[in-house]
Every structure is written in structure tokens, then in C-alpha cells.
Design a protein around this motif. Sequence first.
Motif, mmCIF file in Angstrom:
data_model
loop_
_atom_site.group_PDB
_atom_site.id
_atom_site.type_symbol
_atom_site.label_atom_id
_atom_site.label_comp_id
_atom_site.label_asym_id
_atom_site.label_seq_id
_atom_site.Cartn_x
_atom_site.Cartn_y
_atom_site.Cartn_z
ATOM 1 N N TYR A 19 3.284 21.572 6.540
ATOM 2 C CA TYR A 19 3.499 20.698 7.695
ATOM 3 C C TYR A 19 3.163 19.252 7.330
ATOM 4 C CZ TYR A 19 2.461 18.338 12.100
ATOM 5 O OH TYR A 19 2.400 17.424 13.123
ATOM 6 N N ALA A 20 2.050 19.044 6.643
ATOM 7 C CA ALA A 20 1.656 17.692 6.253
ATOM 8 C C ALA A 20 2.704 17.065 5.347
ATOM 9 C CB ALA A 20 0.297 17.723 5.551
ATOM 10 N N ARG A 21 3.201 17.833 4.404
ATOM 11 C CA ARG A 21 4.235 17.335 3.489
ATOM 12 C C ARG A 21 5.484 16.900 4.246
ATOM 13 N NH1 ARG A 21 8.281 20.302 -0.149
ATOM 14 N NH2 ARG A 21 8.359 19.117 -2.101
ATOM 15 N N ALA A 22 5.921 17.750 5.183
ATOM 16 C CA ALA A 22 7.115 17.422 5.956
ATOM 17 C C ALA A 22 6.885 16.211 6.853
ATOM 18 C CB ALA A 22 7.539 18.630 6.794
ATOM 19 N N ARG A 23 5.712 16.146 7.459
ATOM 20 C CA ARG A 23 5.425 15.016 8.356
ATOM 21 C C ARG A 23 5.376 13.697 7.590
ATOM 22 N NH1 ARG A 23 3.537 14.502 13.661
ATOM 23 N NH2 ARG A 23 2.454 12.520 14.035
ATOM 24 N N VAL A 24 4.789 13.711 6.411
ATOM 25 C CA VAL A 24 4.736 12.497 5.595
ATOM 26 C C VAL A 24 6.139 12.085 5.167
ATOM 27 C CG1 VAL A 24 4.061 11.667 3.307
ATOM 28 C CG2 VAL A 24 2.362 12.691 4.822
ATOM 29 N N ALA A 25 6.940 13.047 4.728
ATOM 30 C CA ALA A 25 8.310 12.730 4.325
ATOM 31 C C ALA A 25 9.107 12.161 5.486
ATOM 32 C CB ALA A 25 8.991 13.981 3.768
ATOM 33 N N MET A 26 8.933 12.731 6.669
ATOM 34 C CA MET A 26 9.669 12.272 7.838
ATOM 35 C C MET A 26 9.229 10.873 8.259
ATOM 36 S SD MET A 26 12.093 13.640 9.759
ATOM 37 C CE MET A 26 11.835 15.407 9.650
ATOM 38 N N ALA A 27 7.925 10.630 8.269
ATOM 39 C CA ALA A 27 7.418 9.312 8.659
ATOM 40 C C ALA A 27 7.888 8.243 7.684
ATOM 41 C CB ALA A 27 5.894 9.340 8.733
ATOM 42 N N VAL B 255 0.837 -1.209 0.000
ATOM 43 C CA VAL B 255 0.000 0.000 0.000
ATOM 44 C C VAL B 255 0.870 1.255 0.000
ATOM 45 C CG1 VAL B 255 -1.712 1.358 1.264
ATOM 46 C CG2 VAL B 255 -1.917 -1.132 1.173
ATOM 47 N N LEU B 256 0.614 2.116 -0.977
ATOM 48 C CA LEU B 256 1.087 3.490 -0.938
ATOM 49 C C LEU B 256 -0.029 4.282 -0.273
ATOM 50 C CD1 LEU B 256 2.852 5.919 -1.689
ATOM 51 C CD2 LEU B 256 1.847 5.850 -3.985
ATOM 52 N N ALA B 257 0.156 4.624 0.986
ATOM 53 C CA ALA B 257 -0.904 5.264 1.761
ATOM 54 C C ALA B 257 -0.982 6.747 1.418
ATOM 55 C CB ALA B 257 -0.647 5.077 3.253
ATOM 56 N N LEU B 258 -2.141 7.181 0.962
ATOM 57 C CA LEU B 258 -2.357 8.586 0.624
ATOM 58 C C LEU B 258 -2.884 9.303 1.866
ATOM 59 C CD1 LEU B 258 -2.447 10.961 -1.273
ATOM 60 C CD2 LEU B 258 -4.555 10.040 -2.276
ATOM 61 N N VAL B 259 -2.045 10.133 2.443
ATOM 62 C CA VAL B 259 -2.368 10.853 3.679
ATOM 63 C C VAL B 259 -2.889 12.226 3.281
ATOM 64 C CG1 VAL B 259 -1.416 11.797 5.806
ATOM 65 C CG2 VAL B 259 -0.633 9.560 4.961
ATOM 66 N N GLU B 260 -4.193 12.451 3.453
ATOM 67 C CA GLU B 260 -4.807 13.686 2.965
ATOM 68 C C GLU B 260 -5.963 14.154 3.839
ATOM 69 O OE1 GLU B 260 -6.433 12.998 -0.951
ATOM 70 O OE2 GLU B 260 -6.989 10.934 -0.459
ATOM 71 N N THR B 261 -5.980 13.703 5.103
ATOM 72 C CA THR B 261 -6.963 14.184 6.072
ATOM 73 C C THR B 261 -6.216 14.584 7.340
ATOM 74 O OG1 THR B 261 -7.330 12.043 7.160
ATOM 75 C CG2 THR B 261 -8.653 12.524 5.179
ATOM 76 N N PRO B 262 -6.821 15.444 8.179
ATOM 77 C CA PRO B 262 -6.145 15.806 9.419
ATOM 78 C C PRO B 262 -5.776 14.595 10.275
ATOM 79 C CG PRO B 262 -7.932 17.332 8.994
ATOM 80 C CD PRO B 262 -8.051 16.235 7.972
ATOM 81 N N GLU C 116 -5.348 19.316 -1.212
ATOM 82 C CA GLU C 116 -6.686 19.876 -1.389
ATOM 83 C C GLU C 116 -7.706 19.239 -0.452
ATOM 84 O OE1 GLU C 116 -6.417 22.534 -3.114
ATOM 85 O OE2 GLU C 116 -4.389 21.881 -3.625
ATOM 86 N N ASP C 117 -7.725 17.910 -0.377
ATOM 87 C CA ASP C 117 -8.657 17.251 0.541
ATOM 88 C C ASP C 117 -8.336 17.589 1.988
ATOM 89 O OD1 ASP C 117 -10.582 15.401 -0.944
ATOM 90 O OD2 ASP C 117 -8.692 14.864 -1.881
ATOM 91 N N LEU C 118 -7.046 17.720 2.284
ATOM 92 C CA LEU C 118 -6.644 18.065 3.645
ATOM 93 C C LEU C 118 -7.215 19.415 4.057
ATOM 94 C CD1 LEU C 118 -4.899 17.677 6.211
ATOM 95 C CD2 LEU C 118 -3.016 18.755 4.944
ATOM 96 N N VAL C 119 -7.018 20.426 3.237
ATOM 97 C CA VAL C 119 -7.487 21.773 3.585
ATOM 98 C C VAL C 119 -9.009 21.819 3.638
ATOM 99 C CG1 VAL C 119 -7.576 24.157 2.773
ATOM 100 C CG2 VAL C 119 -5.415 22.908 2.737
ATOM 101 N N ALA C 120 -9.667 21.111 2.716
ATOM 102 C CA ALA C 120 -11.134 21.080 2.745
ATOM 103 C C ALA C 120 -11.639 20.448 4.031
ATOM 104 C CB ALA C 120 -11.656 20.308 1.536
ATOM 105 N N ALA C 121 -10.975 19.381 4.489
ATOM 106 C CA ALA C 121 -11.381 18.718 5.734
ATOM 107 C C ALA C 121 -11.152 19.601 6.945
ATOM 108 C CB ALA C 121 -10.627 17.398 5.889
ATOM 109 N N MET C 122 -10.228 20.554 6.823
ATOM 110 C CA MET C 122 -9.972 21.499 7.909
ATOM 111 C C MET C 122 -10.950 22.659 7.895
ATOM 112 S SD MET C 122 -5.789 21.599 7.620
ATOM 113 C CE MET C 122 -5.633 22.910 8.840
ATOM 114 N N GLY C 123 -11.815 22.721 6.873
ATOM 115 C CA GLY C 123 -12.757 23.824 6.754
ATOM 116 C C GLY C 123 -12.205 24.996 5.981
#
Length: 296
Positions: A177-185, A113-120, A143-150
Motif C-alpha cells: 500500500y505504501a509503495r502504491a501510495r507513494v507512486a500515485m502521489a 528534496v527526494l522525500a523518503l516516505v518510510e513512516t506511517p 523496513e522502517d515503516l513496518v518497524a514503526a507499525m510494531g
Amino acid sequence: MKADATAQPWLPPGPAMLFCPADRPDRYGKAAERSDVVIIDLEDAVAPADKPAAREALVAHPLDPASTIVRLNPFDSGEFEADLEALAKTQYRCVMLAKAESAEQVEQVPVGVLALVETPLGVVRADEIAAASNCVGLMWGAEDLVAAMGGDASRFAAMTSATGSPMMGQYRDAPRYARARVAMAAAAFGRFAVDAVHLDIADHDGLRAEADDAVALGFMATACIHPGQVPVIRDAYAPTPEEVSRAERIVSAARNEAGVFQLDGRMVDAPVISLAHSVLRRARATGTTTIGVDHD
């Protein structure tokens, strides 16, 4: 059916991953010819009424599993089980799980699985997702991330490039932040990282800038939505001949040296050697000519 943790991990053969709607099998072959990896999309690219036909097309029109990923609908979408049933009729060994939010969701898939991380929730659980037994990589989406954040804008206002052409603005802090966190994980758990799509198809300058930054941060690939973006991504990930030559000399010298040593007047230690291997992996993936050293 849960994942087989002993399965051979899937790795992208090159840096340009091109999305293709699953309900357009007439485009499958063209997408494969023009990219390094085709992402056959059962999720956003397919209208709800067309998803059954898209699954049928997925099964009836196979591509090379070594260079194909299937994007599944989210775990709780009501479409996930039907996607898995279709997947079971194919030879594909890697999928993208949209809106991945836990290791348990990832491990319900019987392949890599290539996990697509796109929600808070997915972002704050990125390390847990990366640790899943069958997670082979992480990708993020703005885009989905920001939409989920309102919110309603993942980027600041558009800019102008040095050549005078319009460029998409830089990401706001939350997507960055999401980009960096995904890269780090991904790096922490030995998974590959894939950078998000650049939605402005004509903005090659902006895409190139983001792909250059992705390379600098250790991303292995960048996803895209149009064949015209593929050459830009490939060029960004391809090391220069000078970089390849130096990397080859570092790797060769390291075989005969213990610990820290000097090469061309510069100190070479473990991080430098690791970077040299990364350069050579990118050289192989992008078809850059090398001198013939065994890089592995």
C-alpha cells in the motif's frame, strides 16, 4: 534557510541509485563509477559517533552534483541542522530527507528534496509531501515503516525462483500500500518516484522482478545497496530495441496528427503517446541506442 521554489528541479540521470556511507570517502568515486546516482548517506549507514567526521568527508570529497544525492538525517533527529550546515558548504542540489512526514519539513531544505516516505505518518501524508514546493521526487522504504507499525516482517516467507534460486518473499499488504501510495502521489504532482532497496544482495531474480514491476508502474529509478545490483536494475529499466523503435515512430507520427490516430493497425491516443515518451526517456537514461528522433 527555506527552499527556493524557483530552482531548477533535479532529475536522476539513470535508474540505478547506489547508497554509499558518508564516512567512507574512499568509496565515493567507486560508487560513482558503478552507478547512475550515488546517495551519500549521512543517516543509517553512519554510526552516531561518526556523523561529524562523515559531514567533513562530504565537504572534502565532492562528486558531480548532477549525479549525487545526499541523504540527510530526519528532521527531528537532532542531526538535521548540522547536516544542513555541511550541505551549505557543497554544490549538491538534491538531498534525500529520511523519514519525511510533512511539506513543512521538506521546505526547510534549501535545495531539491527526494522525500523518503518510510513512516506511517509519512505514508498517509504522501500527497502533502509531494506537493511541497521543492519536492522533486518520492521514495518509499519498507523496513522502517513496518518497524514503526510494531511489526517485524515486511515480506512473506522466502520463495524459490523458476531457476531454483532462493528469492525474497513478496511484500505484505501494508508495504505494498505504501509503495502504491507513494507512486500515485509522485505522479499526481509531477514528481519522480524511486523504488525501495532490495535487501537480499544475492537475490538477483527477486530484484529483477521488483524492478520490472517498478518500470510497469512508472517508477523512474530503484535504489540499491551493492554495486552488483546495478546491472540488474539497468537491464530492467532499459527498453528493448523493438519498444524503442515503436516509441520513436509513435512520437514522430504524433507530430503530424491531431487527436486519435492509427499506427500499425493500433489506436494511438494521448496515453499511448505519453507512454512512448516514457520509453524514450528510459532509453536515454540507460544508454539504449535510438534512431535519432528528437524525443522531447
